[in-house]
Design an enzyme around this catalytic site. Structure first.
Site, short mmCIF file in Angstrom:
data_model
loop_
_atom_site.label_atom_id
_atom_site.label_comp_id
_atom_site.label_asym_id
_atom_site.label_seq_id
_atom_site.Cartn_x
_atom_site.Cartn_y
_atom_site.Cartn_z
CG ASP A 226 30.52 69.41 26.52
OD1 ASP A 226 30.52 68.19 26.51
OD2 ASP A 226 31.41 70.04 27.00
CB SER B 16 33.03 66.35 30.95
OG SER B 16 32.61 66.30 29.30
CG ASP C 148 29.98 64.76 27.09
OD1 ASP C 148 28.85 65.41 26.88
OD2 ASP C 148 31.18 65.40 27.29
CG ASP D 54 29.32 68.05 30.35
OD1 ASP D 54 29.43 67.21 29.32
OD2 ASP D 54 30.14 69.09 30.39
MG MG Z 1 31.48 67.19 28.04
#
Ligand code: MG
Length: 455
Positions: free
Chosen positions: A243, A95, A239, A241
């Site tokens: 999300d 992440s 960020d 990844d």
């Molecule tokens: Mg994330």
């Protein structure tokens, strides 16, 4: 107590989450998902391909069919679960953490992220040696699917209003993909929506050379400057990844995650009102700004609170659906897309809203609050619990309104300020988080409760 699973998956540096442990975890996860079809995806971290091989090997060795989606964002991978009728998904991504970290994020067939508690069940399978290798002719089939990004973009475009999108054609936006998984989808998506797109940090590089992958205000200075220089309508950053998402308005103001969620609530509930939809509860964690609750109330919506962590939001959603869910760091769940925090759909909804008025004008609808966070060191659970207990006793003694959904949260009689004190599940800290109408008041609250907590 889970040994490896944290609030959201298994996270570690390469010498901790190494290929051997990863393979064993994947075998246990495959067993937990009853040897069904599992999607595997990951971001562009340098250790990604090595861990990807271990995950695929582990899953296949116990008999799971594996579909490798390659390097895609977390919301893209999670979007594919329902579409492929998969039994689960493993996303190899740490992440927003620094590049030397990596992690396995595990999501079940309903799209619900696996919590620490369910992680513990998976670990039991691993530690009790309940792993059975498949027969040589029953190992799982491994295949690749390379159109997940295409599918995700098409789904996002399908639910956006084409009328509104037509109005914002040629609007200028700046995208900061942070050299992460956002590079695979964001430039393409916003180009296809007809916007004038400028990008920074838009080539994938697992060392994150452009900026640290957490989109804090300090980390997106270049984006803020670019929005001003280009006289753009908005800036967007994700960020590692993809999300979590933050915005920059047309005047160069940084829009923190809490406000991204509050804006999302406005956009969602306003649309529901127009469509005459009834179920308008919003779901969020006990650490989210009052701003979210207040804007929801304006639309006649109730707020349901959960413990901190995306899995708890998903679990609450499955128990009793709502209109939208989100957490304070800029992760928003839109059920029309999936139960993933989807930073791309959130950003697309923002762009769609620009057809009505500029982002700064939308922000003037979000009540202003100030947050202050701090933490104190505390070693061992007993010590942590003692600290939290002092705060609980104080709340009881003074007849203050409190809840224990996650740690202790006290809501003060002025109805605009609150404090939460909670033991970290993974680190030797007790965290303090206060919110008030002024920064001074929030600072005072944090200091006051730190004193109470330390006796
Ligand atoms: Mg994330």
């Amino acid at each position: 107590m889970a040994k490896f699973f944290g609030t959201n998956g298994v996270r570690g540096k390469f010498n901790e989450l190494d290929p051997t442990l990863t393979l064993k975890l994947a075998q246990a996860i495959g067993t937990y998902f009853k040897f069904g079809k599992i999607l595997v995806a990951g971001d562009c971290r340098l250790t990604g391909p090595t861990l990807n091989a271990a995950v695929i090997s582990g899953l296949s060795s116990v008999g799971c069919e594996v579909i490798d989606l390659g390097i895609v964002s977390a919301p893209t991978a999670e979007f594919m679960i329902e579409k492929t009728k998969a039994a689960g998904c493993i996303i190899i991504t740490a992440s927003h953490n620094p590049p030397e970290w990596n992690a396995l994020k595990v999501v079940d067939g309903k799209g619900v992220a696996v919590s620490k508690e369910r992680g513990e069940e998976i670990e039991k399978l691993m530690l009790d040696s309940k792993i059975k290798l498949a027969e040589w002719n029953k190992v799982g089939k491994i295949s690749k699917y390379e159109l997940a990004v295409r599918d995700h973009i098409d789904a996002i475009k399908k639910v956006l209003s084409s009328e509104k999108i037509a109005k914002i054609k040629n609007n200028k936006i700046v995208l900061d993909c942070g050299n992460g998984a956002a590079c695979t989808i964001a430039p393409k998506l916003f180009n296809e929506l007809g916007l004038d797109v400028l990008t920074i940090n838009s080539h994938m590089d697992g060392r994150f050379p452009g900026r640290p992958s957490e989109p804090t205000e300090a980390n997106v200075k270049e984006l803020i400057a670019a929005v001003k220089t280009a006289k753009a309508d908005a800036g967007i950053a994700w960020d590692g990844d993809g999300d979590r998402v933050i915005f920059v308005d047309e005047t160069g103001n940084y829009v923190i995650g809490d406000k991204v969620f509050a804006l999302s609530i406005i956009w969602k509930l306003a649309a529901q009102k127009t469509n005459g939809e009834r179920n308008n509860d919003i779901i969020t964690t006990v650490a989210t700004s009052k701003a979210a609750e207040e804007v929801a109330k304006k639309y006649g919506a109730k707020t349901r609170f959960t413990a901190i962590g995306a899995p708890y939001l998903c679990e609450e959603f499955v128990k009793k659906p709502g209109a939208i869910a989100g957490e304070e760091v800029g992760g928003v769940i839109w059920p029309e897309m999936s139960l993933a925090k989807d930073g791309f759909y959130t950003a697309a909804k923002m762009v769609e809203a620009l057809s009505e008025k500029p982002l700064s004008k939308w922000l003037s609808e979000v009540p202003v609050y100030f947050n202050v966070k701090t933490k104190i060191e505390a070693f061992g659970d007993a010590k942590k619990q003692k600290i939290v207990a002092r705060v609980l006793n104080c709340a009881k003694k003074n007849k203050l309104k409190f809840n224990q959904i996650d740690g202790v949260r006290i809501d003060f009689p002025d109805t605009s300020s609150w404090v939460i004190v909670r033991a970290s599940g993974t680190e030797n800290y007790v965290r303090f988080f206060a919110e008030a109408k002024t920064e001074q008041k929030a600072k005072e609250l944090v200091e006051q409760y730190k004193k109470i907590a330390t006796g």
